[in-house]
Design a protein around this motif. Sequence first.
Motif: not given
Length: 273
Positions: A70-79, A28-37, A239-242
């Motif tokens: 991560i794909r749930e919150v950033c469907p397009q991003v390259i992982i 959940a934390e990884i998803r959240e940080e990825a979402k902000k970024a 504050e965040s990666n974002g």
Amino acid sequence: MEKLIITAAICGAEVTKSHHPQVPYTVAEIREEAKKACAMGASIIHLHVREDDGTPTQSRERFEECMKAIREVCPQVIIQPSTGGAVGMTCDERLQPLSLHPEMATLDCGTVNFGGDEIFVNTETMIREFAQRMKKAGIKPECEVFDKGMIDTVKRLMKKGEIDAPAHFNLVLGVNGGIAGEPRDLLYLVESLPAGSTFTVSGIGRTQLPLNTMAILLGGHVRVGFEDNIYREKGVLAESNGEFVERIAKLSRLLGREVATPEEARRILGLKP
Ligand code: KMH
Ligand code: ZN
């Protein structure tokens, strides 16, 4: 100049919550940080994963869970999973995320002292084996170089046909044991790249912002995030990666360079659509 690709290295394997409580460990934390970024303009997430207690792992299952989240919150991003993992891991451990067929993965291109007495081992045989696995699976390697000789290694492997042109590099400066992070160090690395390469610049600690800025001006791309740096400015935690992504995107636009979407990043890097 092409638009700027921003990679967010949100987690890493070395930085812990004792350094910064916002370093993500759980899915959940990884998803959240990825979402902000992603919301701020990252088109690539460079991914390490952890157990819930923060222990670095290369477990296929944990990568699968995190990539799905991560794909749930950033469907397009390259992982872009790491195949470097953490110092001391075996090759078999490190290679696990490749079985998830990512579009890209890191390929560490030489052995380097990695702070204190840690040694990050990447022998020639290992590099060739990792490269062959990626080539066979159609995964674009991001060649991680921590010193100039590692660029020469990539050139040799390109001559043998083991890494395809145009290669993509991540120039990592400022690791204690690798090349330092002065402007002339980056210029030397960039001048040494094979013609036609693309490159991203990662500066460790306080070298992050100046080296990222140089990358924007030189036509390269940038990596930001907690893996490399946790401070907004001397002594003040970001504050965040974002926040890092937002700052570098703003700076790039001020300098006249737009920021790439994930689709644009795929085209720039020649990833399969
Ligand atoms: N954690 C370092 C030992 C990579 O992601 O490929 C290796 C690393 C490089 O972070
Ligand atoms: Zn990494």
